[in-house]
Write a protein that holds these residues in place. Sequence first.
Motif, PDB file in Angstrom:
ATOM      1  N   ALA A   1       0.863  -1.176   0.000  1.00 19.65           N
ATOM      2  CA  ALA A   1       0.000   0.000   0.000  1.00 19.65           C
ATOM      3  C   ALA A   1       0.904   1.232   0.000  1.00 19.65           C
ATOM      4  CB  ALA A   1      -0.899   0.008   1.227  1.00 19.65           C
ATOM      5  N   TYR A   2       0.595   2.168  -0.890  1.00 15.99           N
ATOM      6  CA  TYR A   2       1.433   3.367  -1.016  1.00 15.99           C
ATOM      7  C   TYR A   2       0.540   4.574  -1.209  1.00 15.99           C
ATOM      8  CZ  TYR A   2       4.774   6.707  -2.969  1.00 15.99           C
ATOM      9  OH  TYR A   2       5.531   7.819  -3.211  1.00 15.99           O
ATOM     10  N   ARG A   3       0.803   5.624  -0.436  1.00 16.97           N
ATOM     11  CA  ARG A   3       0.051   6.867  -0.575  1.00 16.97           C
ATOM     12  C   ARG A   3       1.005   7.913  -1.121  1.00 16.97           C
ATOM     13  NH1 ARG A   3      -4.563   9.282   0.996  1.00 16.97           N
ATOM     14  NH2 ARG A   3      -4.480  11.492   1.510  1.00 16.97           N
ATOM     15  N   GLY A   4       0.753   8.321  -2.356  1.00 17.04           N
ATOM     16  CA  GLY A   4       1.609   9.296  -3.006  1.00 17.04           C
ATOM     17  C   GLY A   4       1.576   9.089  -4.508  1.00 17.04           C
ATOM     18  N   ILE A   5       2.432   9.800  -5.185  1.00 13.53           N
ATOM     19  CA  ILE A   5       2.499   9.704  -6.640  1.00 13.53           C
ATOM     20  C   ILE A   5       3.583   8.695  -6.993  1.00 13.53           C
ATOM     21  CG2 ILE A   5       2.985  10.961  -8.760  1.00 13.53           C
ATOM     22  CD1 ILE A   5       1.966  13.489  -7.270  1.00 13.53           C
ATOM     23  N   LEU A   6       3.222   7.701  -7.777  1.00 12.00           N
ATOM     24  CA  LEU A   6       4.178   6.677  -8.190  1.00 12.00           C
ATOM     25  C   LEU A   6       5.154   7.246  -9.217  1.00 12.00           C
ATOM     26  CD1 LEU A   6       1.744   3.652  -8.529  1.00 12.00           C
ATOM     27  CD2 LEU A   6       3.558   3.915  -6.850  1.00 12.00           C
ATOM     28  N   PRO A   7       6.379   6.723  -9.274  1.00 12.92           N
ATOM     29  CA  PRO A   7       7.350   7.196 -10.265  1.00 12.92           C
ATOM     30  C   PRO A   7       6.829   6.998 -11.687  1.00 12.92           C
ATOM     31  CG  PRO A   7       8.386   5.706  -8.683  1.00 12.92           C
ATOM     32  CD  PRO A   7       6.926   5.665  -8.427  1.00 12.92           C
ATOM     33  N   ASP A   8       7.287   7.822 -12.613  1.00  9.99           N
ATOM     34  CA  ASP A   8       6.847   7.734 -14.010  1.00  9.99           C
ATOM     35  C   ASP A   8       7.153   6.374 -14.621  1.00  9.99           C
ATOM     36  OD1 ASP A   8       5.881  10.311 -13.977  1.00  9.99           O
ATOM     37  OD2 ASP A   8       7.720  11.185 -14.786  1.00  9.99           O
ATOM     38  N   LEU A   9       8.238   5.744 -14.221  1.00  7.91           N
ATOM     39  CA  LEU A   9       8.643   4.466 -14.796  1.00  7.91           C
ATOM     40  C   LEU A   9       7.978   3.261 -14.136  1.00  7.91           C
ATOM     41  CD1 LEU A   9      12.424   5.201 -15.282  1.00  7.91           C
ATOM     42  CD2 LEU A   9      10.629   5.209 -17.010  1.00  7.91           C
ATOM     43  N   PHE A  10       7.110   3.497 -13.164  1.00  8.84           N
ATOM     44  CA  PHE A  10       6.420   2.402 -12.488  1.00  8.84           C
ATOM     45  C   PHE A  10       5.427   1.757 -13.455  1.00  8.84           C
ATOM     46  CE2 PHE A  10       2.941   0.610 -10.077  1.00  8.84           C
ATOM     47  CZ  PHE A  10       3.581  -0.069  -9.061  1.00  8.84           C
ATOM     48  N   ARG A  11       5.533   0.448 -13.631  1.00  5.20           N
ATOM     49  CA  ARG A  11       4.640  -0.302 -14.532  1.00  5.20           C
ATOM     50  C   ARG A  11       4.397  -1.686 -13.964  1.00  5.20           C
ATOM     51  NH1 ARG A  11       4.659   3.994 -16.485  1.00  5.20           N
ATOM     52  NH2 ARG A  11       5.157   4.727 -18.544  1.00  5.20           N
ATOM     53  N   GLU A  12       3.262  -2.262 -14.307  1.00  3.48           N
ATOM     54  CA  GLU A  12       3.001  -3.655 -13.957  1.00  3.48           C
ATOM     55  C   GLU A  12       3.927  -4.547 -14.782  1.00  3.48           C
ATOM     56  OE1 GLU A  12      -1.175  -4.109 -14.630  1.00  3.48           O
ATOM     57  OE2 GLU A  12      -1.687  -3.320 -12.662  1.00  3.48           O
TER      58      GLU A  12
ATOM     59  N   ALA B 228       4.261   1.191   2.267  1.00  5.15           N
ATOM     60  CA  ALA B 228       5.441   1.817   1.675  1.00  5.15           C
ATOM     61  C   ALA B 228       5.439   3.322   1.896  1.00  5.15           C
ATOM     62  CB  ALA B 228       5.503   1.512   0.185  1.00  5.15           C
ATOM     63  N   ALA B 229       6.589   3.839   2.253  1.00  4.59           N
ATOM     64  CA  ALA B 229       6.779   5.276   2.363  1.00  4.59           C
ATOM     65  C   ALA B 229       7.440   5.821   1.109  1.00  4.59           C
ATOM     66  CB  ALA B 229       7.640   5.594   3.584  1.00  4.59           C
ATOM     67  N   GLU B 230       8.112   4.920   0.363  1.00  2.00           N
ATOM     68  CA  GLU B 230       8.826   5.316  -0.851  1.00  2.00           C
ATOM     69  C   GLU B 230       8.797   4.151  -1.834  1.00  2.00           C
ATOM     70  OE1 GLU B 230      13.217   7.111  -2.019  1.00  2.00           O
ATOM     71  OE2 GLU B 230      12.957   6.111  -0.095  1.00  2.00           O
ATOM     72  N   VAL B 231       8.584   4.464  -3.118  1.00  2.00           N
ATOM     73  CA  VAL B 231       8.592   3.449  -4.169  1.00  2.00           C
ATOM     74  C   VAL B 231       9.610   3.860  -5.219  1.00  2.00           C
ATOM     75  CG1 VAL B 231       7.253   2.341  -5.996  1.00  2.00           C
ATOM     76  CG2 VAL B 231       6.195   2.776  -3.785  1.00  2.00           C
ATOM     77  N   LEU B 232      10.521   2.943  -5.536  1.00  2.00           N
ATOM     78  CA  LEU B 232      11.553   3.194  -6.534  1.00  2.00           C
ATOM     79  C   LEU B 232      11.321   2.264  -7.716  1.00  2.00           C
ATOM     80  CD1 LEU B 232      14.540   3.089  -4.024  1.00  2.00           C
ATOM     81  CD2 LEU B 232      13.372   5.122  -4.861  1.00  2.00           C
ATOM     82  N   ALA B 233      11.330   2.802  -8.916  1.00  2.00           N
ATOM     83  CA  ALA B 233      11.129   1.999 -10.124  1.00  2.00           C
ATOM     84  C   ALA B 233      12.440   1.888 -10.878  1.00  2.00           C
ATOM     85  CB  ALA B 233      10.065   2.633 -11.014  1.00  2.00           C
ATOM     86  N   LYS B 234      12.511   0.895 -11.745  1.00  4.62           N
ATOM     87  CA  LYS B 234      13.709   0.702 -12.559  1.00  4.62           C
ATOM     88  C   LYS B 234      13.906   1.906 -13.477  1.00  4.62           C
ATOM     89  CE  LYS B 234      11.524  -1.661 -16.339  1.00  4.62           C
ATOM     90  NZ  LYS B 234      11.899  -0.664 -17.287  1.00  4.62           N
ATOM     91  N   HIS B 235      15.118   2.081 -14.005  1.00  3.89           N
ATOM     92  CA  HIS B 235      15.360   3.276 -14.802  1.00  3.89           C
ATOM     93  C   HIS B 235      15.520   3.024 -16.292  1.00  3.89           C
ATOM     94  CE1 HIS B 235      19.512   2.063 -13.739  1.00  3.89           C
ATOM     95  NE2 HIS B 235      19.801   2.526 -14.921  1.00  3.89           N
ATOM     96  N   ASP B 236      15.555   1.784 -16.754  1.00  3.76           N
ATOM     97  CA  ASP B 236      15.524   1.545 -18.192  1.00  3.76           C
ATOM     98  C   ASP B 236      14.972   0.151 -18.452  1.00  3.76           C
ATOM     99  OD1 ASP B 236      17.519  -0.387 -18.036  1.00  3.76           O
ATOM    100  OD2 ASP B 236      19.082   0.903 -18.829  1.00  3.76           O
ATOM    101  N   GLU B 237      14.875  -0.230 -19.692  1.00  7.38           N
ATOM    102  CA  GLU B 237      14.226  -1.490 -20.070  1.00  7.38           C
ATOM    103  C   GLU B 237      14.950  -2.733 -19.571  1.00  7.38           C
ATOM    104  OE1 GLU B 237      11.260  -2.146 -21.564  1.00  7.38           O
ATOM    105  OE2 GLU B 237      10.996  -0.024 -21.196  1.00  7.38           O
ATOM    106  N   ASN B 238      16.275  -2.668 -19.420  1.00  7.03           N
ATOM    107  CA  ASN B 238      17.044  -3.855 -19.079  1.00  7.03           C
ATOM    108  C   ASN B 238      17.475  -3.914 -17.627  1.00  7.03           C
ATOM    109  OD1 ASN B 238      16.989  -4.694 -21.796  1.00  7.03           O
ATOM    110  ND2 ASN B 238      18.610  -3.224 -22.237  1.00  7.03           N
TER     111      ASN B 238
END
Length: 159
Positions: A87-98, A116-126
């Motif tokens: 559960a996360y309250r806030g704006i998800l990173p732009d790169l966040f995807r299922e 979650a207090a913070e969500v980090l998404a990957k930064h490129d396709e690989n």
Amino acid sequence: MKPRHKRMALIAGGLVILGIAVTLVLNAFQSNLVFFFSPTQVAAGEAPTGKSFRIGGMVKEGSLQRQADGVTMRFVVTDTDREMTVAYRGILPDLFREGKGVVAQGKLDADGVFAAAEVLAKHDENYMPPEAAKAVGDAHQRAAANKAAAEAAGKTLSQ
């Protein structure tokens, strides 16, 4: 006061100040130390209770749910062996995807949901965070070993 006593007082004062500085640095380091766990490790009870830690893996396809307020999200993180609701309250990173790698930092609540207090998404396709890639790889190895064991047990029963 003799020069010898002054020198000893200065050395003792310096040691006290050094001890206080070391204590403050170690305390700051300990409070900012955050460990990574996979959903399988959390399910096994290896994650700390009441302390902040990181969980990582892949976001399960079709698991993203937006609440009515538009800011609270729920999604499932999996290492292909176990799953954990986040559960996360806030704006998800732009790169966040299922279906993509994610690392979330927060605490486990009483219901077993990772807040979650913070969500980090990957930064490129690989890219996948090294800890998440290791957790997914370990889960694949366990699944392959379980499948091989089940097949071997099936062969011995049929003989």
